[in-house]
Design an enzyme around this catalytic site. Structure first.
Site, PDB file in Angstrom:
ATOM      1  CE1 TYR A 174      -3.820   2.365   0.532  1.00 60.32           C
ATOM      2  CE2 TYR A 174      -2.378   3.384   2.157  1.00 60.32           C
ATOM      3  CZ  TYR A 174      -3.517   3.418   1.361  1.00 60.32           C
ATOM      4  OH  TYR A 174      -4.332   4.523   1.406  1.00 60.32           O
ATOM      5  CE  LYS A 178      -3.598   4.949  -2.001  1.00 60.29           C
ATOM      6  NZ  LYS A 178      -4.708   5.384  -2.861  1.00 60.29           N
TER       7      LYS A 178
HETATM    8  P1  NAP Z   1     -12.720   2.182   1.836  1.00 59.91           P
HETATM    9  O1  NAP Z   1     -13.827   2.650   2.717  1.00 59.91           O
HETATM   10  O2  NAP Z   1     -12.169   0.825   2.008  1.00 59.91           O
HETATM   11  O3  NAP Z   1     -13.187   2.416   0.326  1.00 59.91           O
HETATM   12  C1  NAP Z   1     -12.438   1.925  -0.745  1.00 59.91           C
HETATM   13  C2  NAP Z   1     -13.361   1.809  -1.939  1.00 59.91           C
HETATM   14  O4  NAP Z   1     -12.605   1.321  -3.064  1.00 59.91           O
HETATM   15  C3  NAP Z   1     -14.516   0.822  -1.711  1.00 59.91           C
HETATM   16  O5  NAP Z   1     -15.693   1.359  -2.269  1.00 59.91           O
HETATM   17  C4  NAP Z   1     -14.065  -0.403  -2.494  1.00 59.91           C
HETATM   18  O6  NAP Z   1     -15.126  -1.205  -2.956  1.00 59.91           O
HETATM   19  C5  NAP Z   1     -13.375   0.291  -3.648  1.00 59.91           C
HETATM   20  N1  NAP Z   1     -12.562  -0.627  -4.437  1.00 59.91           N
HETATM   21  C6  NAP Z   1     -11.610  -1.496  -4.029  1.00 59.91           C
HETATM   22  N2  NAP Z   1     -11.146  -2.201  -5.064  1.00 59.91           N
HETATM   23  C7  NAP Z   1     -11.811  -1.770  -6.164  1.00 59.91           C
HETATM   24  C8  NAP Z   1     -11.792  -2.091  -7.540  1.00 59.91           C
HETATM   25  N3  NAP Z   1     -10.994  -3.065  -8.012  1.00 59.91           N
HETATM   26  N4  NAP Z   1     -12.592  -1.414  -8.379  1.00 59.91           N
HETATM   27  C9  NAP Z   1     -13.415  -0.458  -7.921  1.00 59.91           C
HETATM   28  N5  NAP Z   1     -13.524  -0.120  -6.631  1.00 59.91           N
HETATM   29  C10 NAP Z   1     -12.711  -0.768  -5.763  1.00 59.91           C
HETATM   30  O7  NAP Z   1     -11.452   3.153   1.952  1.00 59.91           O
HETATM   31  P2  NAP Z   1     -11.294   4.733   2.076  1.00 59.91           P
HETATM   32  O8  NAP Z   1     -10.528   4.977   3.297  1.00 59.91           O
HETATM   33  O9  NAP Z   1     -12.595   5.416   1.864  1.00 59.91           O
HETATM   34  O10 NAP Z   1     -10.317   4.997   0.856  1.00 59.91           O
HETATM   35  C11 NAP Z   1     -10.601   5.942  -0.165  1.00 59.91           C
HETATM   36  C12 NAP Z   1      -9.283   6.439  -0.730  1.00 59.91           C
HETATM   37  O11 NAP Z   1      -8.592   7.213   0.258  1.00 59.91           O
HETATM   38  C13 NAP Z   1      -8.321   5.337  -1.157  1.00 59.91           C
HETATM   39  O12 NAP Z   1      -7.635   5.725  -2.332  1.00 59.91           O
HETATM   40  C14 NAP Z   1      -7.353   5.276   0.005  1.00 59.91           C
HETATM   41  O13 NAP Z   1      -6.101   4.747  -0.353  1.00 59.91           O
HETATM   42  C15 NAP Z   1      -7.270   6.737   0.368  1.00 59.91           C
HETATM   43  N6  NAP Z   1      -6.748   6.977   1.722  1.00 59.91           N
HETATM   44  C16 NAP Z   1      -7.447   6.592   2.814  1.00 59.91           C
HETATM   45  C17 NAP Z   1      -6.937   6.847   4.071  1.00 59.91           C
HETATM   46  C18 NAP Z   1      -7.655   6.460   5.336  1.00 59.91           C
HETATM   47  O14 NAP Z   1      -7.107   6.709   6.422  1.00 59.91           O
HETATM   48  N7  NAP Z   1      -8.851   5.884   5.251  1.00 59.91           N
HETATM   49  C19 NAP Z   1      -5.704   7.489   4.228  1.00 59.91           C
HETATM   50  C20 NAP Z   1      -5.005   7.860   3.088  1.00 59.91           C
HETATM   51  C21 NAP Z   1      -5.551   7.600   1.847  1.00 59.91           C
HETATM   52  P3  NAP Z   1     -15.777  -2.385  -2.040  1.00 59.91           P
HETATM   53  O15 NAP Z   1     -16.737  -1.704  -1.099  1.00 59.91           O
HETATM   54  O16 NAP Z   1     -16.428  -3.266  -3.041  1.00 59.91           O
HETATM   55  O17 NAP Z   1     -14.637  -3.050  -1.316  1.00 59.91           O
END
Ligand code: NAP
Length: 252
Positions: A174, A178
């Site tokens: 991961y 990024k």
């Molecule tokens: P999340 O709640 O796990 O959401 C991730 C989403 O991506 C889910 O809707 C998931 O679908 C979807 N996904 C995964 N694989 C996929 C694929 N092959 N095709 C299409 N959709 C797919 O995570 P989040 O925290 O909201 O993350 C959103 C973004 O923010 C990501 O890019 C993450 O890296 C970034 N981010 C998050 C954090 C944090 O602390 N949360 C920090 C830094 C960056 P399903 O529901 O089907 O699994």
């Protein structure tokens, strides 16, 4: 749908930060396509949402699905103004309820299975490139094309090259994916500058979502803020940046 409204697509938007970005763009009066790899989850997420929001099947690891989504949006509205590359995974195989501590320990550079690295990069890196390439033709039809890539502070080489308490989180899966997202953001920003398409990366902060077993400290509202700001940049806005809320540069 009306053609005068700005049109956005958010990938991986059936939950978490992506869903919040959809809500906020819709609240700003945009037409928003809510991307979901499982269309039934996308439809469920749209239920009860206010505004002009439409679920669309889009698995970023499946070129057929990407092409079909691009064709559907072209057919229905003819262009795209904003692409938010939000979909990502932190680990392969779901592993529900795995604590961050256990994840960090088993994902160290010397331990993480190469197949898991490949799976994470397939979604976070190659998926992002494939989706962006598929939608560039539709973004070129916009007079204000914007691409927002959801990166992470965990991908920062500057931050992780200096000692800090959470440094062990930087791994070849991961974390490094990024770092690659940041590099690819810059590559697309350079390539699309002449088209007037602004391409920027943002970090949402450590947000309470499924990605981190809900161990994050920020709300999805806080996590979505910078992506929404950058998605709605005016003509004076920058391209090729990496920022955190509220518009602060983040070290690459
Ligand atoms: P999340 O709640 O796990 O959401 C991730 C989403 O991506 C889910 O809707 C998931 O679908 C979807 N996904 C995964 N694989 C996929 C694929 N092959 N095709 C299409 N959709 C797919 O995570 P989040 O925290 O909201 O993350 C959103 C973004 O923010 C990501 O890019 C993450 O890296 C970034 N981010 C998050 C954090 C944090 O602390 N949360 C920090 C830094 C960056 P399903 O529901 O089907 O699994």
């Amino acid at each position: 749908m009306t053609e005068e409204k700005r049109i956005a697509l958010v990938t991986g938007a059936n939950q978490g930060i992506g869903l919040q970005i959809v809500k906020e763009l819709a609240a700003q009066g945009l037409t928003v396509f809510l991307g979901s790899r499982d269309l039934s989850k996308g439809k469920a997420a749209v239920e009860g949402l206010a505004g002009d929001v439409y679920p669309i099947q889009l698995d970023v690891t499946d070129q057929t699905s990407i092409n079909a989504a691009a064709a559907q949006i072209e057919h229905e509205v003819g262009r795209l103004d904003i692409l938010v590359n939000n979909a990502a995974i932190s680990r392969a195989g779901g592993m529900p309820n795995e604590t961050m501590h256990d994840y960090i320990e088993r994902s160290r550079a010397s331990l993480i299975p190469v197949d898991e690295v490949r799976a994470v990069w397939e979604t976070n890196v190659f998926g992002l490139i494939a989706v962006t390439q598929a939608f560039v033709p539709l973004l070129r039809r916009s007079d204000a094309g914007r691409i927002v890539n959801m990166s992470s502070g965990l991908g920062s080489l500057m931050v992780n090259s200096a000692p800090h308490p959470h440094r062990a989180t930087f791994n070849p899966g991961y974390g490094a994916s990024k770092t690659a997202v940041n590099a690819i953001t810059l590559a697309f920003a350079i390539d699309l500058e002449a088209d007037g398409i602004k391409v920027n990366a943002v970090t949402p902060g450590f947000t309470k979502t499924a990605l981190n077993n809900y161990e994050g400290s920020e709300t999805v509202e806080q996590g979505a803020a910078e992506a929404v700001r950058v998605a709605l940049l005016g003509p004076e806005g920058a391209t090729g940046t990496f920022t955190q809320s509220p518009g602060e540069p983040f070290p690459w």
